[in-house]
Design an enzyme around this catalytic site. Sequence first.
Site, PDB file in Angstrom:
ATOM      1  N   LYS A  77     -11.299  -1.935   7.177  1.00 30.62           N
ATOM      2  CA  LYS A  77     -10.053  -1.608   7.860  1.00 30.62           C
ATOM      3  C   LYS A  77     -10.396  -1.097   9.259  1.00 30.62           C
ATOM      4  O   LYS A  77     -10.932   0.001   9.412  1.00 30.62           O
ATOM      5  CB  LYS A  77      -9.301  -0.539   7.058  1.00 30.62           C
ATOM      6  CG  LYS A  77      -8.057   0.005   7.748  1.00 30.62           C
ATOM      7  CD  LYS A  77      -7.397   1.074   6.880  1.00 30.62           C
ATOM      8  CE  LYS A  77      -6.230   1.733   7.600  1.00 30.62           C
ATOM      9  NZ  LYS A  77      -5.550   2.740   6.755  1.00 30.62           N
ATOM     10  N   GLU A 112       0.842  -1.202   0.000  1.00 30.49           N
ATOM     11  CA  GLU A 112       0.000   0.000   0.000  1.00 30.49           C
ATOM     12  C   GLU A 112       0.873   1.246   0.000  1.00 30.49           C
ATOM     13  O   GLU A 112       1.689   1.438   0.893  1.00 30.49           O
ATOM     14  CB  GLU A 112      -0.898   0.014   1.246  1.00 30.49           C
ATOM     15  CG  GLU A 112      -1.596   1.333   1.508  1.00 30.49           C
ATOM     16  CD  GLU A 112      -2.181   1.418   2.909  1.00 30.49           C
ATOM     17  OE1 GLU A 112      -2.401   2.550   3.386  1.00 30.49           O
ATOM     18  OE2 GLU A 112      -2.404   0.356   3.535  1.00 30.49           O
TER      19      GLU A 112
END
Length: 217
Positions: free
Chosen positions: A134, A44
């Site tokens: 998340k 990421e």
Amino acid sequence: MARKQEVAEKLEESGVVAVLRDIPADQIVEVAEAIHEGGVTALEITADADQYAEMIAAVDDQLADTDAVVGAGTVLDVPTARNAIEAGAEFVLAPDSQEPVIEVCNDEEVVAVPGIMTPTEAVNAMNAGADMLKLFPASTVGPGHIGALHGPLGDVPVMPTGGVSVDNVADYFAAGAVAVGAGSALVNYEAIDAGDMDGVRERAREFVQAVEAARSA
């Protein structure tokens, strides 16, 4: 198999997403490559960097012939999501949950991982089409929060991020996490500053080993 489903499965199979934040643009490719060589397949790149789109494109190009999947993090609005996706991001994470960002990801067949904390946020995000949730910041609520969410909501896919380390990652998987996000616990910034890619690679390998041990326990 649709590419979006394949990426979602890869995120779960990887077990950990490396959060690459505050890494100089001229080092991002070698750092990402070293972390991937350490066993991390999900990378990421945070969109709070000035050149995030270029960085995503460069890493995506470098790792194109590998099993890596490259995504964008800290995506706070629709324009950022679109820019990241155009650059090659195959998953989009955020610290918050915004339906328009989730909709863009769905329209573009990209995995959406919005940030949540409460049951209401979790339900709203899943109803909007999120692929994974998340839990952020995970350190605020701890591993037990995952089980607390699963109680009324079922096995919604949760990725705790923020404060996850080799010392507590087993607790998060035992609580029901499908994967975790890790920044400084996985990314060796001292080694990056020193240009020591072996050190970067080794820190990543240590975290991957902790994840593998946690999942096989």
